[in-house]
Write an enzyme that holds these catalytic residues in place. Structure first.
Site, short mmCIF file in Angstrom:
data_model
loop_
_atom_site.label_atom_id
_atom_site.label_comp_id
_atom_site.label_asym_id
_atom_site.label_seq_id
_atom_site.Cartn_x
_atom_site.Cartn_y
_atom_site.Cartn_z
N LYS A 80 -4.21 -6.20 13.46
CA LYS A 80 -5.56 -5.64 13.27
C LYS A 80 -6.59 -6.47 14.07
CE LYS A 80 -4.04 -3.72 8.92
NZ LYS A 80 -4.35 -3.19 7.60
N GLU B 73 -6.86 3.29 9.06
CA GLU B 73 -8.19 2.71 9.33
C GLU B 73 -8.87 3.45 10.49
OE1 GLU B 73 -6.83 -1.35 9.60
OE2 GLU B 73 -6.47 -1.30 7.44
N ASN C 81 1.17 -5.58 12.40
CA ASN C 81 -0.12 -5.06 12.85
C ASN C 81 -1.18 -6.13 12.57
OD1 ASN C 81 -2.48 -3.65 13.31
ND2 ASN C 81 -2.20 -2.21 11.60
N GLY D 76 -3.54 -3.20 2.27
CA GLY D 76 -4.45 -4.32 2.07
C GLY D 76 -4.91 -4.49 0.64
N SER E 70 0.97 -3.30 2.00
CA SER E 70 1.21 -4.50 1.18
C SER E 70 2.68 -4.94 1.16
CB SER E 70 0.70 -4.29 -0.25
OG SER E 70 -0.71 -4.10 -0.24
N HIS F 222 -3.47 5.15 12.73
CA HIS F 222 -3.53 4.28 11.54
C HIS F 222 -4.64 4.78 10.61
CE1 HIS F 222 -4.22 0.77 9.04
NE2 HIS F 222 -2.98 0.42 9.32
N GLU G 147 2.31 5.21 5.39
CA GLU G 147 1.48 4.17 4.79
C GLU G 147 0.51 4.81 3.80
OE1 GLU G 147 1.17 0.52 7.53
OE2 GLU G 147 -0.31 1.94 8.22
P1 PGA Z 1 -1.10 -4.46 4.80
O1 PGA Z 1 -1.44 -3.46 6.02
O2 PGA Z 1 0.34 -4.90 4.99
O3 PGA Z 1 -2.07 -5.57 4.93
O4 PGA Z 1 -1.26 -3.67 3.53
C1 PGA Z 1 -0.50 -2.54 6.49
C2 PGA Z 1 -1.08 -1.74 7.61
O5 PGA Z 1 -2.29 -1.46 7.59
O6 PGA Z 1 -0.38 -1.36 8.57
#
Ligand code: PGA
Length: 252
Positions: free
Chosen positions: A12, A99, A10, A174, A213, A97, A168
């Site tokens: 982003k 976010e 992803n 993140g 992560s 997601h 997740e």
């Molecule tokens: P990250 O993000 O691997 O940077 O923690 C995962 C995601 O948001 O899908």
């Protein structure tokens, strides 16, 4: 039923335009030796989708959108539909997601409509669910995860094994704070049991990815868990070699 692993990157709000094309080419190159029981997907920003899909033609890495709007067309300024994603060369789409849920107010009902639109169009949804730190600390993890899952699981059941779920935990995204394999496996097993209550074929066929992560150095212990069928990778997917290492960590 054996499920293939799925490793999805992803990107982003990163690697649009020429950077995205370059990254996609590097990912295709770096993942050439990944075992055949692993499927590979990257999700660039909308503006890079068609160019990335073009770059990945004839390659084993497939392309995902990061979002869609449930209507196919009409007066919805700023939105992108499932048919448009297909037209741009996508076969996949990330939906719900955290976010999107946290920053853009996406509700369970909207995520349902998006999953339904993706399934209808023949776009494979990667539907995301996961609890916040506050919810975990209040022992509400499964309550929250089941509420989010129940909102769309009947849609996935219309074509068992087609749609994908990504668990997740919001506190792991993140932050560098990865869930332990035990924490992740516990929730993944609970999700599969919940799917089993709806339809055992759905439970056996549905890939449940872990996200939050995931890096080259923690991927193998996570992917070794019986109910973890892959990873949704954010930050580490922006490095082609690191992404390939995660894919190579999947058990054969
Ligand atoms: P990250 O993000 O691997 O940077 O923690 C995962 C995601 O948001 O899908």
């Amino acid at each position: 039923m054996t499920r293939k692993y799925l490793i999805a990157g992803n990107w982003k709000l990163n690697a649009g335009g020429p950077n995205g094309v370059e990254l996609a080419g590097a990912v295709a190159q770096a993942t050439r030796e990944v075992a055949p029981n692993v499927e590979l997907v990257v999700a660039p920003p909308f503006t890079a989708l068609a160019a990335v899909a073009h770059e990945l033609e004839e390659k084993r890495v497939e392309v995902a959108g990061q979002n869609l709007y449930p209507k196919d067309s009409g007066a919805f300024t700023g939105e992108i539909s499932a048919p448009m994603l297909l037209e741009a060369g996508c076969r996949w789409v990330i939906l719900g997601h955290s976010e999107r849920r946290q920053l853009f107010g996406e509700t369970d009902a909207l995520v349902h409509d998006k999953v339904a639109a993706a399934m209808r169009a023949g776009l494979c949804p990667i539907a995301c669910i996961g609890e916040t730190l506050e919810e975990r600390e209040a022992n509400r993890t499964l309550e929250v995860v089941f509420r989010q899952l129940d909102a769309f699981s009947a849609e996935l059941n219309k074509r068992p094994g087609y749609g994908v779920i990504a668990y997740e935990p919001v506190w792991a995204i993140g932050t560098g704070k990865v869930a332990t394999p035990e924490q992740a496996q516990e929730v993944h097993a609970a999700i599969r049991k919940r799917l089993n209550d709806l339809n055992p074929t759905l439970a056996q066929g549905t890939r449940i990815l872990y996200g939050g992560s995931v890096k080259a150095d923690n991927a193998s212990v996570l992917l070794a868990c019986p109910d973890i069928d892959g990873a949704l990778v954010g930050g580490a997917s922006l490095d082609a070699e690191g992404f390939a290492k995660i894919a190579k960590a999947a058990p054969r």
